[in-house]
Scaffold this active site. Structure first.
Site, PDB file in Angstrom:
ATOM      1  N   GLU A  37     -10.647 -19.575  25.829  1.00  4.66           N
ATOM      2  CA  GLU A  37      -9.269 -19.154  26.066  1.00  4.66           C
ATOM      3  C   GLU A  37      -9.279 -18.523  27.455  1.00  4.66           C
ATOM      4  O   GLU A  37     -10.157 -17.707  27.741  1.00  4.66           O
ATOM      5  CB  GLU A  37      -8.829 -18.099  25.038  1.00  4.66           C
ATOM      6  CG  GLU A  37      -7.384 -17.676  25.277  1.00  4.66           C
ATOM      7  CD  GLU A  37      -6.936 -16.493  24.417  1.00  4.66           C
ATOM      8  OE1 GLU A  37      -7.790 -15.789  23.859  1.00  4.66           O
ATOM      9  OE2 GLU A  37      -5.707 -16.283  24.340  1.00  4.66           O
ATOM     10  N   ARG A 268     -23.559 -16.641  17.130  1.00  2.00           N
ATOM     11  CA  ARG A 268     -23.318 -16.355  18.532  1.00  2.00           C
ATOM     12  C   ARG A 268     -24.500 -15.593  19.114  1.00  2.00           C
ATOM     13  O   ARG A 268     -25.302 -15.004  18.396  1.00  2.00           O
ATOM     14  CB  ARG A 268     -22.044 -15.548  18.702  1.00  2.00           C
ATOM     15  CG  ARG A 268     -22.109 -14.149  18.065  1.00  2.00           C
ATOM     16  CD  ARG A 268     -21.222 -13.133  18.773  1.00  2.00           C
ATOM     17  NE  ARG A 268     -20.091 -13.755  19.424  1.00  2.00           N
ATOM     18  CZ  ARG A 268     -18.883 -13.860  18.885  1.00  2.00           C
ATOM     19  NH1 ARG A 268     -18.664 -13.368  17.702  1.00  2.00           N
ATOM     20  NH2 ARG A 268     -17.907 -14.426  19.536  1.00  2.00           N
ATOM     21  N   LYS A 278     -14.633  -7.177  26.204  1.00  2.00           N
ATOM     22  CA  LYS A 278     -13.737  -7.331  27.336  1.00  2.00           C
ATOM     23  C   LYS A 278     -13.075  -6.003  27.711  1.00  2.00           C
ATOM     24  O   LYS A 278     -12.955  -5.647  28.867  1.00  2.00           O
ATOM     25  CB  LYS A 278     -12.663  -8.354  26.941  1.00  2.00           C
ATOM     26  CG  LYS A 278     -12.098  -9.131  28.079  1.00  2.00           C
ATOM     27  CD  LYS A 278     -11.330 -10.328  27.559  1.00  2.00           C
ATOM     28  CE  LYS A 278     -12.259 -11.331  26.911  1.00  2.00           C
ATOM     29  NZ  LYS A 278     -11.563 -12.363  26.143  1.00  2.00           N
TER      30      LYS A 278
END
Length: 545
Positions: A37, A268, A278
């Site tokens: 994204e 992951r 983030k």
RNA sequence: UGGGGCGUCGCCAAGCUGGUCUAAGGCACCGGAUUUUGAUUCCGGCAUUCCUAGGUUCGAAUCCUAGCGCCCCAGCCA
């Protein structure tokens, strides 16, 4: 029958699925995708996914799409698109094709939505977000049907069209799949498909005021692109039943062709000593703890690149770490080691004195300069040699001299002999405290490369730079940004993550290119903005003890 | 708590249609050799044990049962 072997790599459950699909003829060619994204910069964690998807595609002769999952205009920006494209190209090279965009499929997705409504598989819900949340139930309690769940097809279709036409404000209605409000899998309790969002999209502008949810959009994106294996992380596991439900409904309706893509989940990458959140990363940038998103200490791919990390190093890392479904933490040193391993093979050697101490070779002629030919790589003669000037006054590393050395120390101290790498053996006479200079005498017959060079055996071997030829430059000694194993914020910052020093470099470094070099006995460095960044140090079994 | 996953050496990770497993490989680590980087390279070592407890079987890391532990899911985020 024997399973195919993967040279240099190990089998994993994803390869097994692919091989079975290829063997059965379900697919003749595979196609994967990396679907970020565009709402931030790519970081170290993404490297695993990128390399997995592109790597598998390459390994099996298929293709990998770079596709932006740009379904939420609120958070997405062109700036991120650009930086992501840049990082992916850097990591995978020519394998990176032009990017694709989920927003290019908005028309088709909407068409699918109407079909779902017409086939009785979706409805417009007019509950508030709070009501929806409440009626969804809980882990232990079944949800209850929305009072709008039984709207007629005609009414649903009319509402959907008016939603698209912009007749309603944000949040007034939402399109939902009609599945089962009592499903033990909460993701199947009529998940939202579309929400009204009167927001300008970075690519489609004001064309839409209705945007698809990830849950709905992603399977369609995969199917439209004929992705065969859709790899994602573990948290989407519960989403897979919906993924399959949706695709099958659309295939049944003739909107999609079979075979449909298969979602496969893997763990992951979790790395110690870094922070990938983030929100917290933004804080570091905004509060000036780092220089920006591409600060060489940042865990972003843009930062890693400036740090001197290489795509090949990342590839080795991904291979070393493997792919499985177990949540695991990889120690940051593994990444560093992979970079070290690759850099060792490719980096030409240079001499650089980081913490200079002057040495005077007292019996060396004052005005003499010799050009010594020094190999660029001791194990790779084909990398050639370079001339390096030697003269009477030299810089050596301050910790290569000790007045009273600890046990086992075999570098310079009064009375000891040491080899000036690729030059002469010198014997330390004394240290002149007032001048902060070490006085030495050299042994002319020990010049490297000459017949008598080995006549004197020494254990120590230190690097040096001729004072009058030295190129002085800024060197940034980069260390880990965080000092703790699982950093949570700025309290865990490593105060020593950046040390800027003026170093004395061999003259040839004046014209350094952009490729990595090894400063002998120090580590790997890369030229960056008027100086050098230390990528990673060499291993050091002496300092450890 | 309902659902979905995962548990094999310090860290990853093969194996999991039962025997060839007294368990592959990598990293780390520990020796030892070479070495004009205390680097690199090389050679050797490194789980009778597979979360635990039962069971099935001639035989189980692999099958069954019951526990235990960890992760994920209740956004009109992705």
């Amino acid at each position: 029958m024997n399973k195919p072997q993967h040279p240099g790599s190990t089998s994993n459950f994803i390869r097994q699925v692919i091989e079975a699909d290829l063997a059965s003829g379900k697919h003749v060619k595979i196609r994967t995708r990396f679907p970020p994204e565009p709402n931030g910069y790519l970081h170290l964690g993404h490297s695993k996914s990128i390399l997995l998807n592109y790597g598998l595609a390459k390994e099996y002769g298929g293709l990998c799409n770079l596709r932006f999952d740009d379904t939420n205009p609120e958070k997405e920006e062109q700036e991120y698109v650009d930086s992501i494209v840049d990082s992916v190209k850097w990591l995978v090279g020519e394998q990176a094709a032009a990017p694709l965009y989920a927003s290019d499929y908005f028309d088709f997705m909407y068409q699918c939505a109407e079909h779902l409504v017409e086939s009785g598989n979706a409805y417009v819900d007019s509950q508030s977000a709070e009501e929806m949340k409440h009626n969804r139930g809980s882990f232990t309690q079944a949800g209850v049907d929305s009072p709008f769940r039984s709207r007629s097809t005609a009414e649903n279709l009319d509402l959907l069209k008016r939603m698209r036409a912009g007749e309603f404000p944000d949040g007034a209605h939402v399109l939902r799949a009609k599945i089962d409000m009592a499903s033990p899998n909460i993701n199947l309790r009529d998940p939202a498909l579309y929400r009204i969002k009167k927001e300008k999209h970075h690519r489609t502008g004001d064309k839409w005021c209705l945007y698809p949810m990830y849950t709905y959009a992603h399977p369609i994106e995969d199917a439209v692109e004929k992705i065969t294996h859709s790899l994602c992380t573990l948290e989407f596991e519960d989403q897979r039943p919906f993924y399959d439900w949706l695709l099958n409904k659309l295939a049944d309706g003739g909107l999609l062709e079979r075979p449909l893509p298969q979602q496969i989940e893997f763990a992951r990458l979790q790395l110690t000593h870094v922070l990938l959140s983030k929100r917290l990363l933004i804080k570091l940038v905004e509060e000036g703890h780092v220089d920006g998103w591409d600060d060489p200490r940042m865990p972003t791919l843009a930062g890693a690149r400036r740090r001197g990390y290489t795509p090949e190093g990342f590839r080795r890392f991904a291979e070393r770490v493997g792919v499985a479904k177990e949540n695991s933490w990889i120690d940051y040193s593994v990444l560093e080691d992979c970079m070290r391993e690759h850099l060792n093979e490719i980096a030409p050697r240079r001499m650089a004195v980081l913490d200079p101490l002057k040495v005077v070779v007292e019996n060396y002629p004052t005005d003499q300069t010799e050009e010594l030919l020094i190999p660029n790589h001791p194990q790779k003669p084909d990398m050639g040699k370079r001339p390096v000037p030697f003269s009477r006054e030299l810089w050596i590393e301050r910790d290569d001299y000790q007045d009273s050395p600890p046990k086992g120390y075999f570098r310079l101290f009064p009375g000891n002999k040491v080899r000036l790498r690729y030059a002469y053996v010198v014997e330390c006479v004394s240290y002149d405290k007032a001048a902060d200079t070490v006085r030495c005498r050299y042994l002319p017959e020990t010049r490297s490369g000459t017949p008598g060079s080995d006549s004197v055996k020494v254990k120590g071997n230190i690097h040096w730079v001729s004072v009058k030829h030295a190129h002085q430059a800024e060197v940034r000694l980069l260390d880990r940004l965080f000092k703790t194993e699982k950093p949570e914020g700025q309290d865990d910052l490593n105060p020593g993550s950046l040390k800027k020093i003026r170093a004395q470099l061999e003259s040839g470094l004046r014209e350094a290119g952009t490729e990595a070099v090894q400063f002998e006995r120090h580590g790997y460095f890369i030229a960056d903005r008027d100086g050098f960044n230390r990528t990673v140090t060499l291993r050091d079994s002496w300092q450890k003890t």
